[in-house]
Design an enzyme around this catalytic site. Structure first.
Site, PDB file in Angstrom:
ATOM      1  N   ALA A 134      11.459  21.985 -36.368  1.00 11.36           N
ATOM      2  CA  ALA A 134      12.215  20.745 -36.156  1.00 11.36           C
ATOM      3  C   ALA A 134      12.837  20.830 -34.763  1.00 11.36           C
ATOM      4  CB  ALA A 134      13.291  20.590 -37.220  1.00 11.36           C
TER       5      ALA A 134
ATOM      6  N   SER B  28      22.119  21.017 -33.181  1.00 12.25           N
ATOM      7  CA  SER B  28      20.980  21.531 -33.928  1.00 12.25           C
ATOM      8  C   SER B  28      20.697  20.623 -35.116  1.00 12.25           C
ATOM      9  CB  SER B  28      21.266  22.974 -34.370  1.00 12.25           C
ATOM     10  OG  SER B  28      20.096  23.588 -34.856  1.00 12.25           O
ATOM     11  N   ASN B  29      19.920  21.099 -36.081  1.00 14.70           N
ATOM     12  CA  ASN B  29      19.595  20.302 -37.267  1.00 14.70           C
ATOM     13  C   ASN B  29      19.498  21.215 -38.489  1.00 14.70           C
ATOM     14  OD1 ASN B  29      16.737  21.230 -37.586  1.00 14.70           O
ATOM     15  ND2 ASN B  29      16.599  20.374 -35.521  1.00 14.70           N
ATOM     16  N   ARG B  30      19.177  20.641 -39.637  1.00 12.75           N
ATOM     17  CA  ARG B  30      19.251  21.360 -40.911  1.00 12.75           C
ATOM     18  C   ARG B  30      18.005  22.162 -41.264  1.00 12.75           C
ATOM     19  NH1 ARG B  30      23.604  19.693 -43.730  1.00 12.75           N
ATOM     20  NH2 ARG B  30      24.567  17.724 -43.081  1.00 12.75           N
ATOM     21  N   SER B  31      17.057  22.291 -40.368  1.00 14.14           N
ATOM     22  CA  SER B  31      15.839  23.043 -40.687  1.00 14.14           C
ATOM     23  C   SER B  31      16.159  24.512 -40.993  1.00 14.14           C
ATOM     24  CB  SER B  31      14.866  22.975 -39.506  1.00 14.14           C
ATOM     25  OG  SER B  31      13.795  23.867 -39.716  1.00 14.14           O
TER      26      SER B  31
END
Ligand code: C5P
Length: 224
Positions: free
Chosen positions: A96, A29-32
């Protein structure tokens, strides 16, 4: 008072990260955080629009009055967005979306093995690019770009390459900008060549600025 300049319009907003499973307990995943997309959905509703929010996993209160549809993966987001695209006037893709997913999802938890391990990734569909291909004359597409370098060049390439009407670019290396902050520093690029460079401001105010620009474009098209 809030202008009702989106009254009667259908708006679709995407927000948050996507999660791409590797096995039953792990994902990429990512930091959004989803804050920018939720602020946009709330603001569009307050300006009179019917709003659907397609959101990846986020720890935020759903904005009142907004139809919320929760998804996990980019594939699920693709299905949800494409399902509703034909009936909306404005799409704002603040999510994102993961560009890649693990090529194989293990049905069982992957065990430790040796000193190194390789994971093969497969490319996810680019939802916004697909919408750009399907877009009708009355529809407006707004994309986001999180950049760490060559912001202007990358922003303009996305604006034209994905057939967008507006592109909101944020330099995620600036203090107070980008992922998980309550504030953002953005530049809004239009097809008319006009670039608005906004100072550090709350994401709710950034949302209003984006909708000011989108509402004007929608009005000029409907008048045309
Ligand atoms: O090219 P890039 O991924 O940076 O473009 C960002 C924009 O494209 C964002 O608006 C994002 O929501 C959208 N996007 C998408 N589907 C993807 C990747 C990005 O809709 N698979």
């Amino acid at each position: 008072v809030t202008p009702q300049d989106l009254a009667g319009l259908d708006v679709l907003v995407t927000a948050g990260p996507t999660r791409e499973p590797l096995d039953p307990v792990r994902y990429l995943s990512n930091r959004s955080s989803g804050k920018m997309g939720y602020a946009l959905a709330r603001a569009a509703f307050l300006r009179g629009a019917r709003v659907r929010l397609v959101t990846g996993p986020a720890h935020l209160m759903p904005p009142p009055g907004v139809e919320v549809q929760r998804v996990e993966t980019a594939g699920e987001m693709y299905e949800a967005v494409l399902q509703h695209f034909d009936s909306v006037d404005l799409v704002i893709k603040a999510a994102a979306v993961a560009d890649y997913r693990p090529g194989e999802v293990s049905p069982q938890k992957i065990k430790k093995q040796g000193q190194a391990m390789q994971i093969e990734l497969a490319r996810n569909p680019d939802i916004l690019a697909e919408l750009g291909r399907r877009k009708k004359a009355h529809q407006l597409l707004v994309g986001f770009a999180a950049e760490t370098n060559d912001l202007e060049q990358n922003a303009l390439a996305k604006l034209t390459g994905k057939n967008l009407d507006l592109l909101v670019a944020n330099d995620v290396t600036l203090p107070g900008a980008g992922f998980d902050h309550d504030t953002n520093v953005v530049r809004i690029f239009g097809r008319d060549g006009v670039v608005e460079a906004l100072p550090l401001m709350d994401k709710n105010r950034v949302a209003q600025k984006i909708l000011d620009r989108a509402a004007k474009l929608l009005q000029s098209r409907q008048g045309a």
